[in-house]
Design an enzyme around this catalytic site. Sequence first.
Site, PDB file in Angstrom:
ATOM      1  N   GLY A  18       7.175  27.017  14.944  1.00  0.00           N
ATOM      2  CA  GLY A  18       6.722  26.129  13.884  1.00  0.00           C
ATOM      3  C   GLY A  18       5.268  26.275  13.506  1.00  0.00           C
ATOM      4  O   GLY A  18       4.852  25.832  12.448  1.00  0.00           O
ATOM      5  N   GLN A  19       4.463  26.894  14.389  1.00  0.00           N
ATOM      6  CA  GLN A  19       3.031  26.985  14.140  1.00  0.00           C
ATOM      7  C   GLN A  19       2.614  28.450  14.049  1.00  0.00           C
ATOM      8  O   GLN A  19       3.238  29.315  14.651  1.00  0.00           O
ATOM      9  CB  GLN A  19       2.259  26.299  15.280  1.00  0.00           C
ATOM     10  CG  GLN A  19       2.635  24.842  15.440  1.00  0.00           C
ATOM     11  CD  GLN A  19       1.453  23.902  15.384  1.00  0.00           C
ATOM     12  OE1 GLN A  19       0.327  24.266  15.679  1.00  0.00           O
ATOM     13  NE2 GLN A  19       1.714  22.676  14.991  1.00  0.00           N
ATOM     14  N   CYS A  29       6.430  21.746  20.687  1.00  0.00           N
ATOM     15  CA  CYS A  29       7.046  22.583  19.656  1.00  0.00           C
ATOM     16  C   CYS A  29       7.945  23.654  20.233  1.00  0.00           C
ATOM     17  O   CYS A  29       9.105  23.783  19.836  1.00  0.00           O
ATOM     18  CB  CYS A  29       5.910  23.189  18.832  1.00  0.00           C
ATOM     19  SG  CYS A  29       6.415  24.300  17.561  1.00  0.00           S
ATOM     20  N   MET A  30       7.433  24.454  21.182  1.00  0.00           N
ATOM     21  CA  MET A  30       8.244  25.572  21.660  1.00  0.00           C
ATOM     22  C   MET A  30       8.215  25.756  23.165  1.00  0.00           C
ATOM     23  O   MET A  30       8.603  26.805  23.655  1.00  0.00           O
ATOM     24  CB  MET A  30       7.909  26.870  20.930  1.00  0.00           C
ATOM     25  CG  MET A  30       6.521  27.114  20.468  1.00  0.00           C
ATOM     26  SD  MET A  30       5.062  27.070  21.505  1.00  0.00           S
ATOM     27  CE  MET A  30       5.402  27.349  23.105  1.00  0.00           C
ATOM     28  N   LYS A  61       4.175  26.794  -0.115  1.00  0.00           N
ATOM     29  CA  LYS A  61       3.011  26.330   0.659  1.00  0.00           C
ATOM     30  C   LYS A  61       1.980  27.459   0.762  1.00  0.00           C
ATOM     31  O   LYS A  61       0.791  27.249   0.552  1.00  0.00           O
ATOM     32  CB  LYS A  61       3.442  25.904   2.071  1.00  0.00           C
ATOM     33  CG  LYS A  61       4.397  24.728   2.093  1.00  0.00           C
ATOM     34  CD  LYS A  61       4.705  24.271   3.506  1.00  0.00           C
ATOM     35  CE  LYS A  61       5.582  25.218   4.284  1.00  0.00           C
ATOM     36  NZ  LYS A  61       6.986  25.268   3.860  1.00  0.00           N
ATOM     37  N   MET A  63      13.485  23.532  16.324  1.00  0.00           N
ATOM     38  CA  MET A  63      13.184  22.281  17.002  1.00  0.00           C
ATOM     39  C   MET A  63      14.403  21.444  17.377  1.00  0.00           C
ATOM     40  O   MET A  63      14.322  20.630  18.284  1.00  0.00           O
ATOM     41  CB  MET A  63      12.221  21.451  16.153  1.00  0.00           C
ATOM     42  CG  MET A  63      10.905  22.161  15.917  1.00  0.00           C
ATOM     43  SD  MET A  63      10.213  22.812  17.430  1.00  0.00           S
ATOM     44  CE  MET A  63       9.568  24.365  16.841  1.00  0.00           C
TER      45      MET A  63
END
Lengths: 226, 764, 62
Positions: free
Chosen positions: B389-390, B185-186, B96, B352
């Site tokens: 995740g971000q 997410c967190m 990616k 997650m």
Amino acid sequence: MEVSDVFRIFAGVFSVVGLGLCLWLARVDFSKIPAERKVHLGVATLTGLAFFKLLALAALFAVPVVALGAANYHTIEGVHGVESCNRCHVMTPMVTDMRDPGSETLAARHFKNGWIPKDQCFQCHSDYGLAGDLRAKMEGYRHLARYTTGTYEEPIKFRGVFHNDNCLKCHAGTPKFVAVPSHATVQGRLAENSLSCLNCHGRAHPTREQRTPGHPDYTRLIGGDE
Amino acid sequence: MTEPTPETTPPAAPESLYRREFLWAMGGLGAATAAAFAGWGGLELMVPPGTADEWHKSTCRFCGTGCTIRVGMRDGEVVDIRGHEDGHNKGVICVKGTMLRSLPKIEGRLTTPMIRKNGELVPASWDEALDLIAGKFKEVRDAHGPDALAFYGSGQLFTEESYTANKLFKAGLRTNNVDGNPRLCMASAAAGYVTVFGKDEPPGSYEDIDHADFFFIFGANPYDCHPPLWERVQRRRALRREAFVVCVDPRRSETAKRSDLHLPVIAGTDLLLLNAMAQVIIADGLTDKAFIDRNVRFSHDGNTIDLAAFGALLAEYTPEKVESRLGIGADLIRHVAHRFAKSKASMSLWTMGVNQRTQGTRLNIMLNALHLLTGHICRPGATPFSVTGQPNACGGVRDTGSLSHALPAGRVVANPEHRAEVEKLWGVESGTISPNPGHHAVSLFRAMESGQVKAALIMCTNPGQSMPDSDRYAAAMEKCFTVVSEIVADSETAKAASVLLPAALWVEKQGVLGQGERRYQLVDKLLEPPGECRSDLWMLVELAKRLGLDRLIKAHTPQAVWDEWRQFSAGSAYDFSGMSYDRLRALPGLQWPCPTEQHPGTARRFVEGSDPLVKPGMGVQFYGHKDNRAHIPFCPYVPSPEQPSPEFPLYLTTGRVLEQWHTGTMTGRITELRDAAGPARFTVSAVDASRRGVESGDMIVVTSRFGDVQGRAVIDADMRPGLMFAAFYDARLLVNKVVADHVDPVSREPEYKLTAVQFRKAGA
Amino acid sequence: MKDLRLPSLAAALGFIITGLYALDPGPYQMAAFIFFAQPLFLIALLSYGYRVWKDLRGRDVL
């Protein structure tokens, strides 16, 4: 014994022979060789003049051709060996790292696992060699000039583009390679070299930072071998 | 051979002849040398054409690994991406990141502001759009109060943008309705860290992977979701035969397949495993007593208790008592607990599967607790680590307090002292910041649905696709005056927008990203954004001007905002005041705490010698709590509210795939990534499929208590009966339509990982 | 043809360098071999050839 060692010994022996012949030849005054002098070479008998002319042909043409040919075997093929690369100390960090079982670089992993049995440097840098492309050979010439004249600075930087073909020649088509879907979608980019295998699979050698004199790893990398 | 007798006298030739020939020879040698040098000079000029003309250090803007990269530019375009060998990622990125080169040129970029008129989005000027937004916001505030306004941000905004939005809404518009995707997410990870250590963010670093001997990968799938981290784990295993990887996941994920031991727990029961491991560790004397005596406090229902009492509470969770509910045999639980405790250095990695759960905070607490009980913390390789995740959920949102309950640098809205401190630092009058925590994400969208929130600004995220029960919340957005800053006009969120603002992305703007290991990295602007795209910071600044709040929002450039925020952090436990733009530009990021411009950053937190906030002589100091101890509350197991029933007998769980990121707005438009991932599908077990007459490739309809969605089914031989999976990247398979929106009672993070569902063959 | 002192000495020097290179093919020896020994052999050969040519011309062979 390696083939290249045989050629080296050959070149060495011929150099000694050639040197002897040349020193002898240098002392010969052709105008003063008596016409009646005969030289017996086994079954053949030659005049002195003919013998020294033959000697000249050997010393100045035949022996040099053989010695040069044998020595150039090393210039072209012998340089494939890891030891040959390791003779320039700027390459020593790469070789030390490759042989370090505790290193995680691609070179070290390939070496430790015996994925490449010999000429490990060359196998992944095979742009060099008789069949390699001319540009890479010329890069080698440039490296030699830079190194021997001391016109370089550590850490050295790879100036060209590492060709993915060096990886793909072994990995392409293997089940592990094919199992990754993105290998298929980036195939064109891999082939045209606009996307590097190393992105996902990591560094091949110690970083430039580690290869900079003064870095804590530098001394180990430069002195850890030989 | 007869020896010839050569003439021993040197040949006497005319001296002039020798000199001439000698000069010829020397000339020849000189010519050869000159030719060699000329050749060399020519070669020096023949620079091989690289893949790019210039290279710039930057950061990947996809997942929370936050890889340091080099961006190759040619003719004003990004043409190549390489991993940065000096970065924390040691040159490794994933496919990616490699394809980031195509990101600025994706098809369908939104390049002009759009305003919805008569149901249609029509192009408008910036002035028109911004005036409309400011007017509407003022109108709503005057008529319904500030809490009818909201900001929904993202862990993808730059820190400067999140910080400015947080300040604009909390101190300017005076509402704490500031939340965002990081809640999804967190939030549970943050709640866990704050409970245990008093301060958010992990104590360790990615570097710990290089030193760990036992990897406890729990509710995470780094093979797909954080490939460079998985690669690093693999390298550790290759170098150290003792290294052992345990993967806890109800699904046989790609990571599970490659682990030494996969514990396929029954979905939703994994807190039983953690409690049982803690029970074994205490009962079998595997604890680090000296460490616990000095550094740990236990509690139950708010009362401090000792280790023995804590152990007694866990008597309900012996391996024998939990094995049938958990689906893992008692011996195996014991084996894993012993291995965890006895390894030289144990590292837990979770994401997650832990956070997106109604027991998310408890799971986080107990994962941290296992490390504290065994002393596997504050040493190289020994650390609990929540992976994010971000790219900027940590730095941009958690650290700046851009959540509805929070204020910058670890402060909270509910604490009057904290509010007063922030008001002073922001130079606003006392009482400006509302004492009421705002709406968390799910609550915010429900408030939009009920009409409590009437105008909202959504930036850099796609809740229309990423929210659980997404149809309901997409409809809620349409009820509200929703302003969306987006990069494309056809994302699920853009479709619901009242006003659409064209956003610059990644290297089209400048700012700082803070990844999962407390590392802040600068992304410099390298490209002009297309059309009329602007940075989110510019939009916020312009909006502030039109709202008459320019006295509050004085910093207008990324660097000015950064310097303000950097000064703000000084003296806090988040102190990164030593990270100037110049340092961040020169270095591949820095980890906080970093209190001075000479400080090298902190790889290991709470450890003397590494963390500058630890008092000399303390060794280890958990300074987040006043008693300098880490805090472990007893966390009883509470089953998820989402339980299978005859109507919905299966569990659906969701996740990511390697080649796609989040909702696929970016990666779904990059050919190489889109084609590699293919369309999203449901993976189902052979048993469940055959019972329903479904074959691989059939279209199925999946229903839950929340809705239904149609998609293609693929039978996965590794999938256990009773479980099914779908990734959420594909707008053509909006799996979140059926996903439950129950939230964790503490972190308010929704339970994406567990939805009771049924499926049938489509058309049947 | 009177003597071959110059080509012989040039070739002798070339052989010394080639011998050292064969003994230990390090970078300096390699550079000396490529940049000095090989041109020396070339000079030796040209000088030798020139003498042979002159010798043959002198005897009207050519």
